[in-house]
Design a protein around this motif. Structure first.
Motif, PDB file in Angstrom:
ATOM      1  N   ALA A 172       0.855  -1.192   0.000  1.00  0.00           N
ATOM      2  CA  ALA A 172       0.000   0.000   0.000  1.00  0.00           C
ATOM      3  C   ALA A 172       0.884   1.234   0.000  1.00  0.00           C
ATOM      4  N   VAL A 173       0.598   2.169  -0.890  1.00  0.00           N
ATOM      5  CA  VAL A 173       1.263   3.467  -0.905  1.00  0.00           C
ATOM      6  C   VAL A 173       0.216   4.519  -0.547  1.00  0.00           C
ATOM      7  N   ILE A 174       0.458   5.229   0.549  1.00  0.00           N
ATOM      8  CA  ILE A 174      -0.479   6.254   1.001  1.00  0.00           C
ATOM      9  C   ILE A 174       0.101   7.618   0.649  1.00  0.00           C
ATOM     10  N   GLY A 175      -0.549   8.317  -0.282  1.00  0.00           N
ATOM     11  CA  GLY A 175      -0.068   9.618  -0.736  1.00  0.00           C
ATOM     12  C   GLY A 175       0.366   9.578  -2.193  1.00  0.00           C
ATOM     13  N   THR A 176       0.140  10.691  -2.890  1.00  0.00           N
ATOM     14  CA  THR A 176       0.466  10.749  -4.317  1.00  0.00           C
ATOM     15  C   THR A 176       1.184  12.049  -4.669  1.00  0.00           C
ATOM     16  N   GLY A 177       2.142  12.439  -3.814  1.00  0.00           N
ATOM     17  CA  GLY A 177       2.907  13.658  -4.061  1.00  0.00           C
ATOM     18  C   GLY A 177       4.154  13.391  -4.876  1.00  0.00           C
ATOM     19  N   ALA A 178       5.105  14.329  -4.772  1.00  0.00           N
ATOM     20  CA  ALA A 178       6.292  14.295  -5.626  1.00  0.00           C
ATOM     21  C   ALA A 178       7.139  13.049  -5.414  1.00  0.00           C
ATOM     22  N   ALA A 316      -4.148  -6.382   9.287  1.00  0.00           N
ATOM     23  CA  ALA A 316      -4.048  -6.986   7.954  1.00  0.00           C
ATOM     24  C   ALA A 316      -3.912  -5.980   6.825  1.00  0.00           C
ATOM     25  N   GLY A 317      -4.151  -4.699   7.092  1.00  0.00           N
ATOM     26  CA  GLY A 317      -4.066  -3.752   5.988  1.00  0.00           C
ATOM     27  C   GLY A 317      -4.727  -2.416   6.270  1.00  0.00           C
ATOM     28  N   VAL A 318      -5.298  -1.816   5.226  1.00  0.00           N
ATOM     29  CA  VAL A 318      -5.836  -0.454   5.291  1.00  0.00           C
ATOM     30  C   VAL A 318      -7.346  -0.500   5.090  1.00  0.00           C
ATOM     31  N   ARG A 319      -8.081   0.148   6.015  1.00  0.00           N
ATOM     32  CA  ARG A 319      -9.535   0.191   5.925  1.00  0.00           C
ATOM     33  C   ARG A 319      -9.985   1.537   5.374  1.00  0.00           C
ATOM     34  N   THR A 320     -10.898   1.523   4.420  1.00  0.00           N
ATOM     35  CA  THR A 320     -11.405   2.761   3.824  1.00  0.00           C
ATOM     36  C   THR A 320     -12.850   2.994   4.244  1.00  0.00           C
ATOM     37  N   VAL A 331       3.246  -1.221   4.148  1.00  0.00           N
ATOM     38  CA  VAL A 331       2.661   0.114   3.975  1.00  0.00           C
ATOM     39  C   VAL A 331       3.800   1.120   3.818  1.00  0.00           C
ATOM     40  N   ILE A 332       3.725   1.932   2.753  1.00  0.00           N
ATOM     41  CA  ILE A 332       4.713   2.991   2.524  1.00  0.00           C
ATOM     42  C   ILE A 332       3.999   4.333   2.540  1.00  0.00           C
ATOM     43  N   TRP A 333       4.475   5.213   3.402  1.00  0.00           N
ATOM     44  CA  TRP A 333       3.905   6.557   3.477  1.00  0.00           C
ATOM     45  C   TRP A 333       4.596   7.465   2.453  1.00  0.00           C
ATOM     46  N   GLY A 334       3.816   8.068   1.582  1.00  0.00           N
ATOM     47  CA  GLY A 334       4.334   9.074   0.663  1.00  0.00           C
ATOM     48  C   GLY A 334       3.654  10.394   0.959  1.00  0.00           C
TER      49      GLY A 334
END
Length: 481
Positions: A172-178, A316-320, A331-334
């Motif tokens: 999981a990649v959280i964030g869509t910046g540079a 187990a992961g990310v809940r939306t 999980v990778i924070w971006g």
């Protein structure tokens, strides 16, 4: 008087400050660096694909052009190598105390000096304190419920864990910046599945990158004027973005049209993807990004883009917000940096025990981003409102280094500390915030603004205007006795 100077940090700002002071004959300089090498963000950010989104001929010191850049948009190793070269050539390392972190500093009104406190418990006393810790040195982690409960590896792009093998993993990649748009294409081919959690999509335009060949290097070396042409050309291009955001709505519309064409073309392989990634806010409100491979990566079969709001992280992961749990192994924070928290977490105390962070409670502010009333002989490199929405920060840093040099020369002649007059700083801040209040950066939420909505990072107009206006004038200051 031969002022003693302490500089905090060895990124581009710290290097610029030390080199300028040394050029003017000041040598009583100590530099504190918490890491074991120079480099700032370019030492810390080692994620796959890390690169600069400003062309290197412009993202470099004007006094030290590099004819041997491997690419027009250089990667992290090349930029760090350039910084190491600069530190060596200009004898900066001799002044640096590596593996030494500054925890705080306080101004002694009786001694007219700064006492710098180190994590070791030691103290160093100097006449001038220069903070060059920058705006992008502290990773930002959003407060998401359950983040500590995740069973697998979890790390920020600025603190990449190279011991984690991503091959065959669900990521999981959280964030869509540079940063994310650079590392996502690099890791996608090796992972089993990639889920990119997007809160706000960026505008993306073509990245006119190229590899510089041996022939290019020879031409740049033998005909230095060609380097000036390359630098001048890219100065015009990136400054043109600032022109669009500040002065020219027709130019902004043109850039938006180019972005739409580029993004639609690169997402056509996956129906519905363009609608997910096309921004709904005014172009220029967030930093526009350059990429040719990020969107094609999102169109790959093993990649999903989730625009659902994240409500929590479970083992187990990310809940939306739709109730779905996206099961992942890593999980990778971006999610960028704490850009508006200037000089944190250091404690800085000025005249009469004033706490700098209390003074900045409503948002950081400084005269041309460099000096603060009631904090004599404290100067900040890459301080409040000196970021650029389109250009190269190194261009700003060179102007600030010259300001610092003029300041210290005047201080040496005056023989007593200087402090910017409160009314001068107030008039300046009113003018800058007035310009910013009418800017495109008020049109959306971004790292340019603090939690109260004040724009504390960006300069409101063009880089050339900052350079022409940010001139040291003794009349702006009063002598402290």
């Amino acid at each position: 008087m031969n002022p003693s100077v302490a500089v905090i940090g060895t990124g581009f700002g710290g290097l610029a400050a030390v080199i300028e002071l040394k050029k003017r004959g000041f040598d009583d300089i100590v530099v504190f660096e918490k890491a074991e090498d120079v480099g700032g963000v370019w030492r810390e950010n080692t994620y796959p694909g890390a690169a600069c989104d400003v062309p290197s001929p412009f993202y470099s010191f004007s006094f030290e052009p590099n004819p041997r850049w491997p690419h027009r948009f250089s990667r992290q190793p090349a930029i760090l190598g350039y910084m190491r070269h600069v530190a060596d050539k200009y004898d900066v390392r001799r002044h640096v105390r590596f593996s030494t972190e500054v925890t705080g500093a306080s101004y002694d009104a009786a001694a007219l000096k700064w006492t710098v406190e180190l994590s070791s418990g030691a103290q160093v006393v100097v006449d001038v304190l220069v903070s060059a810790v920058g705006q992008l040195s502290r990773p930002s982690y959003p407060e998401i419920e359950g983040a500590d409960s995740f069973d697998g590896p979890m790390f920020h792009s600025a603190e990449w864990d190279h011991d984690v093998d991503l091959a065959g993993k669900r990521v999981a990649v959280i964030g869509t910046g540079a940063s994310a748009i650079q590392f996502v294409p690099e890791i996608q081919p090796e992972v089993e599945h990639l889920t990119v959690f997007q809160r706000t999509p960026p505008y993306i335009i073509p990245r006119f990158d190229r590899e510089f060949s041996g022939t290019h290097h020879k031409v740049f070396e033998r005909l230095p004027a060609t380097q000036l042409v390359e630098r001048g050309t890219w100065y015009g291009v990136v400054e043109g973005l600032s022109v669009a955001w500040v002065y020219s709505k027709p130019l902004a519309r043109t850039i938006k049209a180019i972005s739409k064409w580029h993004m639609r073309r690169l997402t056509k392989a996956k129906p519905g993807l363009f609608e997910k990634v096309w921004p709904k806010y005014q172009i220029g409100c967030k930093r526009i990004l350059f990429s040719n491979d990020y969107l094609p990566t999102l169109a790959q079969p093993n990649v999903d883009v989730s625009t659902q709001r994240i409500t929590g992280i479970v083992p187990a992961g990310v809940r939306t917000v739709d109730g779905k749990v996206h099961e992942v192994d890593v999980v990778i924070w971006g999610t960028g940096f704490k850009a508006t928290e200037f000089l944190a977490p250091m404690s800085i105390k000025g005249s009469e025990g004033r706490d700098l962070h209390d003074e900045w409670r409503g948002g950081a502010r400084a005269y041309y981003g460099m000096t603060v009333p009631h904090f004599p002989n404290l100067l900040v490199m890459y301080g409040p409102n000196t970021n650029t929405g389109g250009g190269s920060i190194i261009y700003f840093l060179e102007a600030q280094a010259k300001y610092l040099g003029d300041y210290v020369e005047h201080l040496a002649a005056a023989g007593a500390p200087l402090t910017v007059r409160p009314e001068v700083e107030q008039e300046y801040d009113d003018r800058i915030q007035g310009l910013l209040s009418e800017s495109v950066w008020t049109q959306c939420s971004s790292w340019y603004r603090n939690e109260d909505g004040r724009i504390t990072t960006n300069w409101p107009t063009l880089g050339v205007q900052y350079k022409s206006q940010a001139k040291f004038d003794p009349a702006d200051y009063e002598v402290v006795s």
